[in-house]
Design a protein around this motif. Structure first.
Motif, PDB file in Angstrom:
ATOM      1  N   LEU A   5       0.803  -1.222   0.000  1.00  0.00           N
ATOM      2  CA  LEU A   5       0.000   0.000   0.000  1.00  0.00           C
ATOM      3  C   LEU A   5       0.837   1.274   0.000  1.00  0.00           C
ATOM      4  N   PRO A   6       1.869   1.401   0.854  1.00  0.00           N
ATOM      5  CA  PRO A   6       2.688   2.621   0.791  1.00  0.00           C
ATOM      6  C   PRO A   6       3.352   2.816  -0.585  1.00  0.00           C
ATOM      7  N   LEU A   7       3.755   1.709  -1.213  1.00  0.00           N
ATOM      8  CA  LEU A   7       4.370   1.808  -2.537  1.00  0.00           C
ATOM      9  C   LEU A   7       3.374   2.304  -3.571  1.00  0.00           C
ATOM     10  N   VAL A   8       2.169   1.782  -3.507  1.00  0.00           N
ATOM     11  CA  VAL A   8       1.124   2.204  -4.445  1.00  0.00           C
ATOM     12  C   VAL A   8       0.801   3.683  -4.251  1.00  0.00           C
ATOM     13  N   VAL A   9       0.690   4.091  -2.992  1.00  0.00           N
ATOM     14  CA  VAL A   9       0.356   5.491  -2.696  1.00  0.00           C
ATOM     15  C   VAL A   9       1.469   6.421  -3.170  1.00  0.00           C
ATOM     16  N   ILE A  10       2.723   6.067  -2.878  1.00  0.00           N
ATOM     17  CA  ILE A  10       3.847   6.937  -3.236  1.00  0.00           C
ATOM     18  C   ILE A  10       4.067   6.975  -4.741  1.00  0.00           C
ATOM     19  N   ILE A  11       4.187   5.808  -5.361  1.00  0.00           N
ATOM     20  CA  ILE A  11       4.447   5.761  -6.813  1.00  0.00           C
ATOM     21  C   ILE A  11       3.240   6.285  -7.587  1.00  0.00           C
ATOM     22  N   GLY A  12       2.048   5.822  -7.185  1.00  0.00           N
ATOM     23  CA  GLY A  12       0.833   6.304  -7.850  1.00  0.00           C
ATOM     24  C   GLY A  12       0.628   7.785  -7.633  1.00  0.00           C
ATOM     25  N   GLY A  13       0.994   8.268  -6.437  1.00  0.00           N
ATOM     26  CA  GLY A  13       0.850   9.696  -6.150  1.00  0.00           C
ATOM     27  C   GLY A  13       1.729  10.545  -7.047  1.00  0.00           C
ATOM     28  N   VAL A  14       2.974  10.112  -7.241  1.00  0.00           N
ATOM     29  CA  VAL A  14       3.884  10.861  -8.119  1.00  0.00           C
ATOM     30  C   VAL A  14       3.374  10.847  -9.558  1.00  0.00           C
ATOM     31  N   MET A  15       2.914   9.689 -10.006  1.00  0.00           N
ATOM     32  CA  MET A  15       2.400   9.596 -11.384  1.00  0.00           C
ATOM     33  C   MET A  15       1.149  10.452 -11.558  1.00  0.00           C
ATOM     34  N   GLY A  16       0.279  10.436 -10.534  1.00  0.00           N
ATOM     35  CA  GLY A  16      -0.915  11.275 -10.607  1.00  0.00           C
ATOM     36  C   GLY A  16      -0.566  12.752 -10.605  1.00  0.00           C
ATOM     37  N   TRP A  17       0.403  13.123  -9.784  1.00  0.00           N
ATOM     38  CA  TRP A  17       0.870  14.522  -9.727  1.00  0.00           C
ATOM     39  C   TRP A  17       1.449  14.947 -11.071  1.00  0.00           C
ATOM     40  N   ASN A  18       2.241  14.081 -11.683  1.00  0.00           N
ATOM     41  CA  ASN A  18       2.805  14.402 -12.994  1.00  0.00           C
ATOM     42  C   ASN A  18       1.719  14.522 -14.061  1.00  0.00           C
ATOM     43  N   THR A  19       0.693  13.679 -13.953  1.00  0.00           N
ATOM     44  CA  THR A  19      -0.423  13.758 -14.903  1.00  0.00           C
ATOM     45  C   THR A  19      -1.128  15.105 -14.777  1.00  0.00           C
ATOM     46  N   TRP A  20      -1.329  15.540 -13.529  1.00  0.00           N
ATOM     47  CA  TRP A  20      -2.034  16.805 -13.286  1.00  0.00           C
ATOM     48  C   TRP A  20      -1.240  17.998 -13.811  1.00  0.00           C
ATOM     49  N   ARG A  21       0.080  17.985 -13.624  1.00  0.00           N
ATOM     50  CA  ARG A  21       0.848  19.175 -13.993  1.00  0.00           C
ATOM     51  C   ARG A  21       1.425  19.134 -15.409  1.00  0.00           C
ATOM     52  N   THR A  22       1.361  17.972 -16.078  1.00  0.00           N
ATOM     53  CA  THR A  22       1.916  17.899 -17.440  1.00  0.00           C
ATOM     54  C   THR A  22       0.929  17.394 -18.481  1.00  0.00           C
ATOM     55  N   GLY A  23      -0.085  16.662 -18.025  1.00  0.00           N
ATOM     56  CA  GLY A  23      -1.010  16.051 -18.974  1.00  0.00           C
ATOM     57  C   GLY A  23      -0.561  14.667 -19.432  1.00  0.00           C
ATOM     58  N   TYR A  24       0.599  14.208 -18.924  1.00  0.00           N
ATOM     59  CA  TYR A  24       1.112  12.887 -19.280  1.00  0.00           C
ATOM     60  C   TYR A  24       1.290  12.065 -18.006  1.00  0.00           C
TER      61      TYR A  24
END
Length: 478
Positions: free
Chosen positions: A223-242
């Motif tokens: 769960l911590p891995l999913v939250v951290i890795i998924g969180g970074v990917m979600g953050w990048n999606t929000w600020r870049t569109g990718y």
């Protein structure tokens, strides 16, 4: 408490004093990559725009998508704590030393478990601590912290597997958080997790718990891995569109291809922007030309960092698929002698430290040492030649014993029907982990400071085989 029981603690304390003394005397060391981490930390402290704007339209390789923020955030936190005292980098290195010492202690525990010999366990811990680990603990680079977290990350499940000790829920949650932070320190962490997975699966299997309990424990780890890795990917999606984790393949995956082409194997023969830029810029096949190619994708073709990273990855893997021999040969050529020297060769490892600490080579290469001895006999030069010669022999023989000896033991165990032994399985895993990581990176880009992440696994394999060899000689079974 007996003297033998005190010895590991005394030696660990001596190691700590040596590392702290190095920090006090030479200060935090830096290399070219250190500049980008310091710049990122400055951005964190001075601006909030990077949180919502990654600069994809402004730079060929924006730092906040190329590098993960875990290490710059540590530097920034140290800056907040120390204020204007100028001690921020000292605090960062001190933290690295503490984590590295804990990793060394885990190597000792792993050695006790796998080798069942306290002396060999101490030897493994010393070899790990006195490899280039000692040098990079003092650097403002991600390597010390990432390597130490990796050592802890695979040692804990291996010890639990061999001892058949069920993992506790808080331990698993802590490991998940720690491995998640390792992924924030270096983006390659998400790939290294794949190499660690067998150790954790084996640990769960030998715990003999019911499927519901095992699932609950697995969730605590994952769960911590999913939250951290998924969180970074979600953050990048929000600020870049990718959607992506990092654009770390920029600069990196082009380097082996440039070297392969320099050896005469044509790889940039296509009609893509990457091929055209390579055809345009490659003259001397140096790193600066690889940089020109990567930056040209943005400046000449308007290709942003995400698209550039995809293009680099696609090109590398297409070459790997079409010309695997050239890529494998590149891996062999990149497996430099400095990697082998980390097997118990304290003199060559000390030379690396002194070179960075004093900005001078403490002694010349072996050829020049021989020339000096011939011109004027010097007892110190003779001692260096003998010491280097013996330790290099030890290093190379240990590396070859690891490379060939572990597979030989596995074959022997399969024939004898003892391959299911937890010790044999654990040593075979160590062998696979060491070479999957080290040779995998060698096929891309490998330097000595990357290796301590898995060096302990290689040391365990080598010492295990040496132990079997000497035991066989004593019992006259070899």
């Amino acid at each position: 408490m007996t003297d033998n029981a005190r010895l590991p603690g005394i030696l660990l304390l001596a190691l700590a004093l040596a590392k702290v003394s190095g920090l006090m005397f030479f200060g935090p060391m830096q290399q070219p990559d250190s500049i980008s981490y310091l710049a990122y930390a400055h951005t964190i402290l001075s601006d909030t725009g990077w949180l919502s704007n990654a600069g994809m339209n402004d730079y060929a390789v924006p730092q906040t998508v190329f590098r993960t923020f875990g290490y710059p955030a540590l530097i920034a936190a140290a800056g907040l704590i120390t204020g204007k005292s100028g001690a921020a980098l000292y605090l960062v290195v001190a933290f690295q030393i503490i984590v590295s010492l804990f990793a060394t202690a885990m190597v000792y525990r792993l050695g006790q478990t796998l080798l069942r010999n306290s002396t060999l366990a101490l030897l493994a811990a010393a070899a790990h601590a006195l490899s280039v680990t000692f040098t990079y603990d003092q650097h403002i680079l991600t390597d010390s912290l990432f390597n130490a977290l990796c050592v802890i990350g695979f040692s804990v499940p291996l010890i639990g597997f061999v001892q058949k000790r069920p993992p506790g829920p808080w331990l698993l949650l802590g490991l998940g958080l720690m491995l998640g932070y390792a992924c924030l320190v270096r983006g390659i962490g998400i790939y290294v997790l794949v190499f660690f997975t067998p150790a954790y699966v084996a640990w769960f299997v030998v715990s003999h718990e019911n499927s519901v309990a095992s699932l609950r424990r697995a969730i605590l780890l994952v769960l911590p891995l999913v939250v951290i890795i998924g969180g970074v990917m979600g953050w990048n999606t929000w600020r870049t569109g990718y959607t992506f984790y990092t654009t770390g393949s920029q600069y990196v995956l082009i380097q082996p291809l440039v070297k392969i082409e320099a050896r005469g194997t044509k790889v940039f023969t296509g009609d893509t922007p990457l091929d055209k830029l390579a055809q345009k810029y490659l003259k001397t096949y140096e790193y600066k030309e690889a940089v020109q190619i990567t930056e040209g994708l943005f400046t000449e073709y308007g290709i942003n960092a995400y698209q550039s990273a995809k293009m680099h990855s696609q090109k590398y893997f297409s070459v790997l698929a079409s010309q695997p021999g050239a890529v494998l040969y590149h891996g062999v050529r990149s497996y430099e002698e400095g990697l082998v020297h980390q097997f118990f060769n304290v003199l060559d490892n000390a030379k690396v430290y002194l070179k960075f600490a004093t900005e001078e080579r403490p002694w010349p290469g072996m050829k020049k040492l021989w020339q000096r001895v011939k011109a004027e006999t010097n007892p110190l030069d003779i001692a260096l030649i003998l010491g280097l010669g013996i330790l290099r022999l030890v290093a190379w023989s240990s590396f070859l014993v690891l490379l060939l000896g572990v597979p030989a033991l596995v074959i022997r165990a399969l024939r004898a029907g003892t391959f299911g032994s937890s010790h044999i399985l654990a040593i075979f895993y160590c062998w696979g982990l060491y070479f999957a990581y080290s040779f995998g990176l060698a096929m891309i880009h490998m330097v000595d400071r990357f290796l301590p992440a898995v060096l302990a696994a290689g040391l365990m394999g080598a010492l295990f085989v040496w132990q079997r060899i000497f035991s066989g000689l004593r019992n006259k079974t070899i």
